[in-house]
Scaffold this active site. Structure first.
Site, PDB file in Angstrom:
ATOM      1  N   LYS A 171       0.846  -1.196   0.000  1.00 34.77           N
ATOM      2  CA  LYS A 171       0.000   0.000   0.000  1.00 34.77           C
ATOM      3  C   LYS A 171       0.880   1.244   0.000  1.00 34.77           C
ATOM      4  CE  LYS A 171      -3.365  -2.888   0.495  1.00 34.77           C
ATOM      5  NZ  LYS A 171      -4.194  -3.268  -0.656  1.00 34.77           N
ATOM      6  N   ASP A 190      -0.554  -0.739  -4.476  1.00 29.60           N
ATOM      7  CA  ASP A 190      -1.981  -0.405  -4.368  1.00 29.60           C
ATOM      8  C   ASP A 190      -2.109   0.983  -3.739  1.00 29.60           C
ATOM      9  OD1 ASP A 190      -4.696  -0.338  -4.193  1.00 29.60           O
ATOM     10  OD2 ASP A 190      -4.897  -2.101  -2.899  1.00 29.60           O
ATOM     11  N   GLU A 247      -2.219  -0.135  -8.724  1.00 26.62           N
ATOM     12  CA  GLU A 247      -3.647  -0.398  -8.552  1.00 26.62           C
ATOM     13  C   GLU A 247      -4.376   0.856  -8.086  1.00 26.62           C
ATOM     14  OE1 GLU A 247      -4.477  -4.051  -6.512  1.00 26.62           O
ATOM     15  OE2 GLU A 247      -6.241  -3.199  -5.555  1.00 26.62           O
ATOM     16  N   ASP A 255      -9.923  -1.244  -9.078  1.00 28.62           N
ATOM     17  CA  ASP A 255     -10.561  -1.940  -7.957  1.00 28.62           C
ATOM     18  C   ASP A 255     -11.783  -1.126  -7.518  1.00 28.62           C
ATOM     19  OD1 ASP A 255     -11.185  -3.184  -5.539  1.00 28.62           O
ATOM     20  OD2 ASP A 255      -9.184  -3.136  -4.711  1.00 28.62           O
ATOM     21  N   LYS A 310     -14.080  -8.689  -6.602  1.00 22.67           N
ATOM     22  CA  LYS A 310     -14.435  -8.957  -5.209  1.00 22.67           C
ATOM     23  C   LYS A 310     -15.948  -9.138  -5.114  1.00 22.67           C
ATOM     24  CE  LYS A 310     -10.568  -6.238  -3.425  1.00 22.67           C
ATOM     25  NZ  LYS A 310     -10.153  -4.994  -2.738  1.00 22.67           N
TER      26      LYS A 310
HETATM   27 MG    MG Z   1      -7.094  -2.501  -3.865  1.00 17.90          MG
END
Ligand code: MG
Length: 368
Positions: free
Chosen positions: A165, A194, A218, A241, A265
């Site tokens: 992250k 991400d 991402e 995402d 997801k």
């Molecule tokens: Mg993500």
């Protein structure tokens, strides 16, 4: 076979460690999860779970799932749970949108279909592709040294793919984080950086063009249009995402040429049925996909990994598991678990995971 009863439980799942999202913007200490059990007139029970990742990550929260049950659950009573597409249309008419609230009910329908046919879910999603699903670690934002150390620990646990992250407001710090991780990255390892929407397009272009990393980036920015702008001005593959929820969102991303891959997801897109639709579209347009759930216990993890296992290897990247991040393991020994960086799926019919009624306690609501 008819659905005769819907029971709903709320549970609070403390995290083993507080989790800081990209750039340190959001801190989570516990997740609010909802379990549903669909019971049929011939004695089967199908389980589902819906667990948003905190209440500030996506436009989704635990209380929203349980409020929506008052509208959704009665529409399923008396219906055949094996008619999953028809029941999804019924739920979409009864309550447009609110994708995440429908996901646990849809998961429980699939669990019943699997049990009634005596097959694990991946058999319905296309059949197993390989023996196991590669897993990825999740590395929270920290100093470059902290992040490199966490990746080293993840490597020791068998992970070869890492989701790191990043996404502060200071580009020099993100560049330092990424370069430290790249310097320690081994030849057979993959890292997805991400950003969780944290960058403006200008910041994204500055960082991505400054670093040596060739791995995935991402969700660099908030919106699809902003990410598309970054796509045109950078060289690394982009995965989307959070900005993709409906099927139309995925179609728009493909038409815009915004990305080379997406996260699929089930809880974000409205359940396994809608996630499978996105997954199949992704295969047909050549996307690479991370397939996993937003959060939850090993029940939600395992349901999503059935979809991952049935996805061609060339279209799938690794999957993340939420349950190792929880302080407790209420379904110990069940479901998809990390075994040296890979997870195998249960052969049991349906999802193959059942929460214990003692642990769940009193239901928050019952519809019959
Ligand atoms: Mg993500």
């Amino acid at each position: 076979m008819k659905i005769s009863r819907v029971a709903v439980w709320q549970k609070t799942l403390p995290l083993a460690k507080p989790y800081w999202l990209s750039g340190g913007r959001q801190k989570f200490e516990a997740l609010d999860t909802t379990f549903v059990r669909l019971e049929t007139d011939d004695g089967l029970s199908g389980w589902g779970e819906g667990c948003p990742w905190g209440h500030t990550y996506l436009p989704a929260f635990g209380g929203g799932i349980r409020a929506a049950m008052d509208i959704l659950a009665p529409t399923l009573l008396g219906r055949d749970p094996r008619h999953i597409e028809a029941l999804n249309r019924t739920m979409d008419v009864a309550l447009p949108g609110h994708f995440y609230a429908k996901a646990p009910l849809d998961m429980a329908l699939w669990d019943l279909l699997g049990q009634s046919a005596g097959l694990p879910l991946h058999a319905f999603f296309g059949g197993a592709e390989g023996e196991a699903v590669a897993l990825n670690s999740s590395i929270p934002t920290g100093t470059p040294e902290e992040m490199a150390a966490l990746i080293e620990a993840a490597r020791a646990a068998g992970y070869r793919t890492h989701s790191a992250k990043v996404g502060g407001t200071e580009p020099a710090q993100d560049i330092a984080r990424i370069e430290a991780i790249e310097a320690a990255r081994q030849a057979d390892e993959f890292v997805t950086y991400d950003v969780n929407r944290a960058w403006t397009p200008a910041l994204a272009v500055e960082v991505m063009n400054a670093v040596t990393a060739r791995g995935w980036f991402e969700q660099p920015c908030e919106t699809l249009d902003q990410c598309t702008q970054v796509r045109r001005l950078t060289r690394q593959p982009i995965m989307l995402d959070e900005c993709l929820q409906s099927f139309q969102d995925h179609l728009d991303a493909w038409k815009a040429g915004a990305c080379e891959g997406v996260k699929v997801k089930p809880n974000r897109v409205g359940g396994l049925t809608k996630a499978k639709r996105v997954r199949d579209f992704g295969i047909s347009v050549g996307w690479r996909m991370h397939i996993e759930d937003v959060g939850g216990t090993v029940l939600a993890d395992t349901a999503a990994l059935h979809l991952a296992l049935s996805t061609p290897v060339e279209n799938r990247l690794a999957s993340w598991l939420c349950h190792p991040h929880l302080a407790d393991d209420p379904m110990a020994g069940q479901g998809a678990r990390n075994e040296g960086g890979f997870a195998k799926l249960p052969d049991a019919p349906g999802v193959g995971v059942k929460p214990g009624l003692d642990w769940l306690g009193e239901p928050a609501a019952v519809y019959e």
